[in-house]
Motif scaffolding. Sequence first.
Motif, short mmCIF file in Angstrom:
data_model
loop_
_atom_site.label_atom_id
_atom_site.label_comp_id
_atom_site.label_asym_id
_atom_site.label_seq_id
_atom_site.Cartn_x
_atom_site.Cartn_y
_atom_site.Cartn_z
N GLU A 40 0.83 -1.19 0.00
CA GLU A 40 0.00 0.00 0.00
C GLU A 40 0.87 1.25 0.00
OE1 GLU A 40 -2.67 -0.10 3.28
OE2 GLU A 40 -3.61 -2.00 2.70
N GLN A 41 0.36 2.30 -0.60
CA GLN A 41 1.07 3.58 -0.60
C GLN A 41 0.51 4.44 0.53
OE1 GLN A 41 0.36 6.61 -3.70
NE2 GLN A 41 2.58 6.66 -4.02
N ILE A 42 1.39 5.07 1.29
CA ILE A 42 0.93 5.93 2.38
C ILE A 42 0.91 7.37 1.92
CG2 ILE A 42 1.94 4.34 4.07
CD1 ILE A 42 3.99 6.57 4.70
N ALA A 43 0.04 8.16 2.53
CA ALA A 43 -0.04 9.59 2.20
C ALA A 43 1.07 10.34 2.93
CB ALA A 43 -1.40 10.14 2.62
N THR A 44 1.51 11.43 2.35
CA THR A 44 2.50 12.24 3.05
C THR A 44 1.85 12.91 4.26
OG1 THR A 44 4.22 13.93 2.76
CG2 THR A 44 2.08 14.34 1.71
N PHE A 45 2.64 13.34 5.20
CA PHE A 45 2.11 13.96 6.41
C PHE A 45 3.10 14.99 6.93
CE2 PHE A 45 4.16 9.91 7.58
CZ PHE A 45 5.18 10.37 8.40
N THR A 46 2.61 15.88 7.76
CA THR A 46 3.44 16.86 8.44
C THR A 46 3.08 16.85 9.92
OG1 THR A 46 3.55 18.28 6.49
CG2 THR A 46 4.10 19.29 8.62
N LEU A 47 4.09 16.66 10.78
CA LEU A 47 3.88 16.58 12.22
C LEU A 47 4.95 17.41 12.92
CD1 LEU A 47 3.28 12.72 12.60
CD2 LEU A 47 1.53 14.50 12.70
N PRO A 48 4.67 17.90 14.13
CA PRO A 48 5.70 18.61 14.88
C PRO A 48 6.72 17.64 15.46
CG PRO A 48 3.69 18.45 16.18
CD PRO A 48 3.36 17.92 14.82
N ASN A 49 7.98 18.07 15.50
CA ASN A 49 8.97 17.22 16.16
C ASN A 49 8.96 17.47 17.67
OD1 ASN A 49 10.39 19.60 16.61
ND2 ASN A 49 12.01 19.15 15.15
N ALA A 50 9.91 16.90 18.38
CA ALA A 50 9.92 16.98 19.84
C ALA A 50 10.04 18.40 20.35
CB ALA A 50 11.07 16.13 20.40
N TYR A 51 10.43 19.34 19.48
CA TYR A 51 10.60 20.73 19.89
C TYR A 51 9.55 21.64 19.26
CZ TYR A 51 14.94 18.38 20.87
OH TYR A 51 15.86 17.47 21.31
N GLY A 52 8.52 21.03 18.64
CA GLY A 52 7.43 21.80 18.08
C GLY A 52 7.61 22.24 16.66
N LYS A 53 8.75 21.97 16.03
CA LYS A 53 9.00 22.38 14.66
C LYS A 53 8.34 21.39 13.69
CE LYS A 53 12.71 23.17 11.30
NZ LYS A 53 14.19 23.13 11.07
N PRO A 54 7.58 21.88 12.68
CA PRO A 54 6.92 20.96 11.74
C PRO A 54 7.93 20.23 10.85
CG PRO A 54 6.59 23.23 11.06
CD PRO A 54 7.23 23.29 12.40
N VAL A 55 7.70 18.95 10.70
CA VAL A 55 8.53 18.11 9.84
C VAL A 55 7.60 17.34 8.91
CG1 VAL A 55 10.18 16.20 9.74
CG2 VAL A 55 10.33 17.88 11.59
N SER A 56 7.89 17.34 7.64
CA SER A 56 7.06 16.66 6.66
C SER A 56 7.77 15.45 6.09
CB SER A 56 6.70 17.62 5.52
OG SER A 56 5.98 16.94 4.50
N LEU A 57 7.01 14.45 5.74
CA LEU A 57 7.59 13.29 5.08
C LEU A 57 8.26 13.69 3.78
CD1 LEU A 57 7.99 10.21 5.10
CD2 LEU A 57 5.74 9.99 4.02
N SER A 58 7.73 14.71 3.13
CA SER A 58 8.31 15.16 1.87
C SER A 58 9.68 15.81 2.05
CB SER A 58 7.36 16.15 1.17
OG SER A 58 7.13 17.28 2.00
N ASP A 59 10.04 16.15 3.30
CA ASP A 59 11.36 16.71 3.56
C ASP A 59 12.47 15.71 3.25
OD1 ASP A 59 10.09 18.99 4.44
OD2 ASP A 59 10.30 18.51 6.57
N PHE A 60 12.12 14.42 3.19
CA PHE A 60 13.11 13.36 2.98
C PHE A 60 12.95 12.75 1.58
CE2 PHE A 60 11.73 13.48 7.44
CZ PHE A 60 12.90 13.92 8.03
N LYS A 61 12.51 13.59 0.64
CA LYS A 61 12.19 13.11 -0.69
C LYS A 61 13.39 12.49 -1.40
CE LYS A 61 9.43 14.54 -4.66
NZ LYS A 61 8.71 15.67 -5.30
N GLY A 62 14.59 12.95 -1.09
CA GLY A 62 15.78 12.44 -1.77
C GLY A 62 16.25 11.10 -1.25
N LYS A 63 15.63 10.58 -0.19
CA LYS A 63 16.05 9.30 0.38
C LYS A 63 15.48 8.13 -0.42
CE LYS A 63 18.27 10.88 4.03
NZ LYS A 63 19.70 10.59 4.30
N LYS A 64 16.23 7.03 -0.43
CA LYS A 64 15.77 5.83 -1.13
C LYS A 64 14.63 5.15 -0.37
CE LYS A 64 20.22 4.68 -3.31
NZ LYS A 64 21.28 3.65 -3.40
#
Length: 584
Positions: A40-64
């Motif tokens: 199955e394909q998962i949808a991208t998401f954006t969540l706050p990290n442990a310090y409240g800064k938003p992190v998106s799955l798309s931020d790691f687009k260059g990863k294999k």
Amino acid sequence: MHRRLVCLAVACLILGNTWIPANAATGIQSEGAETSPVGEQIATFTLPNAYGKPVSLSDFKGKKCAAIVFLGTECPLAKLYGPRLNDLQEKFGDRGLQVIGINSNKQDSLTEVAAYVHRHDIAFPMLKDKGNVVADAMKAERTPEVFLIDADRVIRYHGRIDDQYGVGYARDKKTRSDLAIAVEELQAGKSISQPKTEAVGCHIGRTKEVAELGEITYTKHIAPIFNSRCVTCHREGEIAPFTLISYEDTQGWEDTILEVIGNNRMPPWSANPAHGEFANDARLSEEEKELIEQWVDGGMPEGDPSELPEPPVFTTGWQIDEPDQVIQMRDKPFDVPAEGVVDYQRFVIDPGWDEDKYVVACEARPQNRAVVHHILVYVIPPGGRNADLRKVLVGYAPGSTPVDLDDGVAIHAEAGSKLLFEMHYTPNGTAQSDLSYIGVKFTDKANVEKELEGAIAVNTKFRIPPGEANHVVTAKHTIRKDIELLGMTPHMHLRGKAFRYTAEFPSGEEEILLDVPAYDFNWQMKYILKEPRKLPRGTVVHCRAVFDNSEYNLSNPDPSKTVGWGDQSWNEMMIGFMDVVKAD
């Protein structure tokens, strides 16, 4: 006297011989057989990290690929696997892997997530999934639970990290690194050889609607049960993985609580109720179980604060009277690693007893309760090299009570005796140290009417063949004088499967004194009889132990080896301990 003997609940939940504070109700269990999300394909998401800064799955687009791992701050396995995920990120990061941790637990605040990151030196992004939105979308159930996705966000592997830790067991080392293997195969362009394994861990504490009113409430019905059954271990500074001292503490743990009481893992108790009555029977009644289930099903209403019972009071100092002597386990602390298996540690101490001692009270106190699973202190007779197995001076395990004798009863230790501290530790994800100790109170010989004695049925000559799932070993002890039996403690190691005590009386009649059909190395209990059982001279106590040395015993260190007697848990023991006094 009989009610106050030490109860050796020798363990909490053990992961192999890494003891996990359980009872401690840990909620560790296997994932149910559900449709696999692999493919199955998962949808991208954006969540706050442990310090409240938003992190998106798309931020790691260059990863294999990315390993999305659901974690919790209090689940024992999540604590152990956090550092291991660091190692995977370091090993595969330059080759295109990104580990992403997600905390979806209702009960874990952003502050607690940040503390988890600092405590375990987490080097990968740790995100907070408020309202378990991402967990619901991905159908995640446990912590830790892994979803390995490729560059197109397609799930290629789902399940556990590796096979070292599981439900009630831990291996000295992992035999299969499932996630690492999947990453290597994915990065090499190969099909995943084993795309799905069972995730093991605690239930994700999902956000649920809480009822304001209900027939069964926390304050009136549930708090009294938790106070009497659970809070001994589930409080700050104890070995249990989370606290249960308030209504707020219960939120998010309800599915875990229902699971562990439903399969009778918690509170821990292994005796067959058909044989004997025991003063320290820890089982929940069927009525108590039903109340908890009805409360959860009814939306977990808090209830009227005026109906909340007074919280239990726990002694912070000595539970016995001020001791006459305090004896440390050794002269310096023992270092407990953050993870892995720590087998029994043994320290011999000379207490300086230059005259016979008559002990009327003794208390073992862990200096670091967070990692001390159990303590056993044996007496080594003068001139001897080994402990007298019949002479256990005191023990400690979560929820146990000290030795506190009365009615003119004492434990006799000869002049020149030494003490053996047997220590068992539970790594909890961070490096710790411990310097445990005991306190002893004496009396004069003139005050002693009876000696508390130990009796054992022991077999040291057995050999358990490789692969044997039901190997029986027997031992017996003949009663030489009329005695009163106070309690029994069956003892085996990781291959122990079942244990039974049977009394054969001089008349030829037989009686099962204790039956443990599913022996659990996690919880080696002392079973204290509600009323002492008189055993006349000539009675033979037969002990029957069953060992499982097969591959189906997941606690088994090595099913290919013949196993005999030995001190460490990868060896085996067969001992039926008994506490007795001379009959009137």
